[in-house]
Design a protein around this motif. Structure first.
Motif, mmCIF file in Angstrom:
data_model
loop_
_atom_site.group_PDB
_atom_site.id
_atom_site.type_symbol
_atom_site.label_atom_id
_atom_site.label_comp_id
_atom_site.label_asym_id
_atom_site.label_seq_id
_atom_site.Cartn_x
_atom_site.Cartn_y
_atom_site.Cartn_z
ATOM 1 N N ILE A 76 0.833 -1.205 0.000
ATOM 2 C CA ILE A 76 0.000 0.000 0.000
ATOM 3 C C ILE A 76 0.866 1.252 0.000
ATOM 4 C CG2 ILE A 76 -1.739 1.316 1.277
ATOM 5 C CD1 ILE A 76 -2.702 -1.342 2.463
ATOM 6 N N PHE A 77 1.902 1.241 0.822
ATOM 7 C CA PHE A 77 2.806 2.381 0.959
ATOM 8 C C PHE A 77 4.196 1.948 0.494
ATOM 9 C CE2 PHE A 77 -0.339 2.567 4.417
ATOM 10 C CZ PHE A 77 -0.990 3.753 4.074
ATOM 11 N N PRO A 78 4.573 2.316 -0.731
ATOM 12 C CA PRO A 78 5.843 1.842 -1.304
ATOM 13 C C PRO A 78 7.080 2.105 -0.435
ATOM 14 C CG PRO A 78 4.517 2.920 -2.975
ATOM 15 C CD PRO A 78 3.818 3.139 -1.670
ATOM 16 N N GLN A 79 7.064 3.170 0.363
ATOM 17 C CA GLN A 79 8.231 3.443 1.208
ATOM 18 C C GLN A 79 8.447 2.345 2.246
ATOM 19 O OE1 GLN A 79 5.379 5.214 1.140
ATOM 20 N NE2 GLN A 79 4.915 6.149 3.116
ATOM 21 N N PHE A 80 7.400 1.567 2.553
ATOM 22 C CA PHE A 80 7.520 0.497 3.537
ATOM 23 C C PHE A 80 8.036 -0.804 2.933
ATOM 24 C CE2 PHE A 80 4.122 2.729 6.237
ATOM 25 C CZ PHE A 80 5.094 3.514 6.839
ATOM 26 N N LYS A 81 8.392 -0.792 1.672
ATOM 27 C CA LYS A 81 9.073 -1.952 1.096
ATOM 28 C C LYS A 81 10.490 -2.051 1.663
ATOM 29 C CE LYS A 81 6.527 -2.416 -3.199
ATOM 30 N NZ LYS A 81 6.258 -3.823 -3.399
ATOM 31 N N ASP A 82 11.009 -0.900 2.093
ATOM 32 C CA ASP A 82 12.318 -0.850 2.735
ATOM 33 C C ASP A 82 12.144 -1.278 4.197
ATOM 34 O OD1 ASP A 82 15.139 0.040 3.114
ATOM 35 O OD2 ASP A 82 14.166 1.533 4.409
ATOM 36 N N LEU A 83 12.855 -2.324 4.608
ATOM 37 C CA LEU A 83 12.690 -2.884 5.950
ATOM 38 C C LEU A 83 12.978 -1.861 7.044
ATOM 39 C CD1 LEU A 83 12.094 -5.286 7.792
ATOM 40 C CD2 LEU A 83 14.523 -5.918 7.584
ATOM 41 N N LYS A 84 14.020 -1.099 6.888
ATOM 42 C CA LYS A 84 14.386 -0.115 7.910
ATOM 43 C C LYS A 84 13.265 0.910 8.108
ATOM 44 C CE LYS A 84 18.057 3.151 9.044
ATOM 45 N NZ LYS A 84 19.333 3.733 8.601
ATOM 46 N N THR A 85 12.709 1.413 7.032
ATOM 47 C CA THR A 85 11.619 2.383 7.107
ATOM 48 C C THR A 85 10.379 1.757 7.733
ATOM 49 O OG1 THR A 85 12.485 3.475 5.131
ATOM 50 C CG2 THR A 85 10.211 3.995 5.743
ATOM 51 N N LEU A 86 10.056 0.532 7.317
ATOM 52 C CA LEU A 86 8.902 -0.175 7.864
ATOM 53 C C LEU A 86 9.046 -0.371 9.366
ATOM 54 C CD1 LEU A 86 6.275 -1.867 7.583
ATOM 55 C CD2 LEU A 86 7.758 -3.837 7.123
ATOM 56 N N LEU A 87 10.198 -0.872 9.798
ATOM 57 C CA LEU A 87 10.394 -1.134 11.217
ATOM 58 C C LEU A 87 10.418 0.146 12.040
ATOM 59 C CD1 LEU A 87 12.940 -4.099 11.259
ATOM 60 C CD2 LEU A 87 10.448 -4.153 11.518
ATOM 61 N N TYR A 88 10.996 1.204 11.510
ATOM 62 C CA TYR A 88 11.009 2.482 12.217
ATOM 63 C C TYR A 88 9.577 2.978 12.437
ATOM 64 C CZ TYR A 88 11.917 7.339 13.380
ATOM 65 O OH TYR A 88 11.926 8.553 14.008
ATOM 66 N N ALA A 89 8.773 2.943 11.379
ATOM 67 C CA ALA A 89 7.377 3.394 11.480
ATOM 68 C C ALA A 89 6.574 2.483 12.401
ATOM 69 C CB ALA A 89 6.740 3.447 10.095
ATOM 70 N N PHE A 90 6.781 1.175 12.277
ATOM 71 C CA PHE A 90 6.019 0.242 13.107
ATOM 72 C C PHE A 90 6.382 0.386 14.576
ATOM 73 C CE2 PHE A 90 5.424 -3.639 15.458
ATOM 74 C CZ PHE A 90 4.051 -3.782 15.307
ATOM 75 N N ILE A 91 7.672 0.417 14.883
ATOM 76 C CA ILE A 91 8.085 0.528 16.281
ATOM 77 C C ILE A 91 7.554 1.831 16.886
ATOM 78 C CG2 ILE A 91 10.088 0.804 17.819
ATOM 79 C CD1 ILE A 91 11.545 -1.223 15.926
ATOM 80 N N SER A 92 7.607 2.908 16.127
ATOM 81 C CA SER A 92 7.045 4.175 16.607
ATOM 82 C C SER A 92 5.563 4.024 16.916
ATOM 83 C CB SER A 92 7.243 5.277 15.560
ATOM 84 O OG SER A 92 8.604 5.483 15.301
ATOM 85 N N SER A 93 4.838 3.367 16.035
ATOM 86 C CA SER A 93 3.393 3.183 16.220
ATOM 87 C C SER A 93 3.070 2.271 17.397
ATOM 88 C CB SER A 93 2.770 2.598 14.946
ATOM 89 O OG SER A 93 2.974 3.462 13.863
ATOM 90 N N ILE A 94 3.782 1.167 17.515
ATOM 91 C CA ILE A 94 3.460 0.213 18.583
ATOM 92 C C ILE A 94 3.847 0.773 19.944
ATOM 93 C CG2 ILE A 94 5.554 -1.223 18.583
ATOM 94 C CD1 ILE A 94 1.903 -2.459 18.763
ATOM 95 N N VAL A 95 4.873 1.610 20.001
ATOM 96 C CA VAL A 95 5.221 2.267 21.266
ATOM 97 C C VAL A 95 4.089 3.201 21.687
ATOM 98 C CG1 VAL A 95 6.778 3.978 22.322
ATOM 99 C CG2 VAL A 95 7.732 2.008 21.100
ATOM 100 N N ILE A 96 3.492 3.887 20.726
ATOM 101 C CA ILE A 96 2.349 4.763 21.026
ATOM 102 C C ILE A 96 1.175 3.939 21.547
ATOM 103 C CG2 ILE A 96 0.585 6.248 19.975
ATOM 104 C CD1 ILE A 96 2.891 7.341 18.162
#
Length: 140
Positions: A76-96
């Motif tokens: 859905i979001f092409p920038q999240f094909k990059d593992l580092k970007t995906l994990l950064y966004a996910f970890i930020s979200s799950i911490v919230i």
């Protein structure tokens, strides 16, 4: 075809997970704000002190498996094909989300949950790459 199905199902799935994290599975509001910050040890203690393996599988394995679909967010979001970007966004979200559980007292802020959920996203990302490689004609 798979991507179209994923785009339709991911938002309701995310809402279902949020329901489980705040209200489902017999949740209740704790009297105090609770936090568990000892990585791995709290999960090992939970496994050791749990009588039934069913509970261990539901809680520990569930914390991994239920987050595998988020490894496919690159569809859905092409920038999240990059593992580092995906994990950064996910970890930020799950911490919230974990912080919201803490502040609302509708759960416990647990570092192990963050680790297990993130491992699930990583497995999902690996599975996504495998599917794209092996079944590229079905994914589109």
């Amino acid at each position: 075809m798979l991507k179209k199905f994923y785009k339709i199902i991911i938002v309701p799935y995310m809402l279902f997970l949020l329901y489980l994290m705040f209200w489902g599975m017999g949740r209740f509001q704790y009297d105090d704000h609770l936090i568990t910050v000892e990585p791995i040890f709290s999960t090992l203690e939970f496994i050791h002190n749990t009588i039934g393996w069913k509970d261990v599988v539901i809680i520990v394995l569930g914390n991994v498996v239920m987050f595998i679909p988020f490894g496919f967010l690159g569809w859905i979001f092409p920038q999240f094909k990059d593992l580092k970007t995906l994990l950064y966004a996910f970890i930020s979200s799950i911490v919230i989300v974990e912080a919201l559980q803490y502040f609302t007292r509708m759960g416990i802020f647990e570092v192990d949950d963050i680790l297990l959920n993130t491992f699930g996203v990583y497995l999902g990302w690996l599975l996504c790459k495998l599917i794209e490689k092996k079944f590229s004609r079905l994914v589109l």
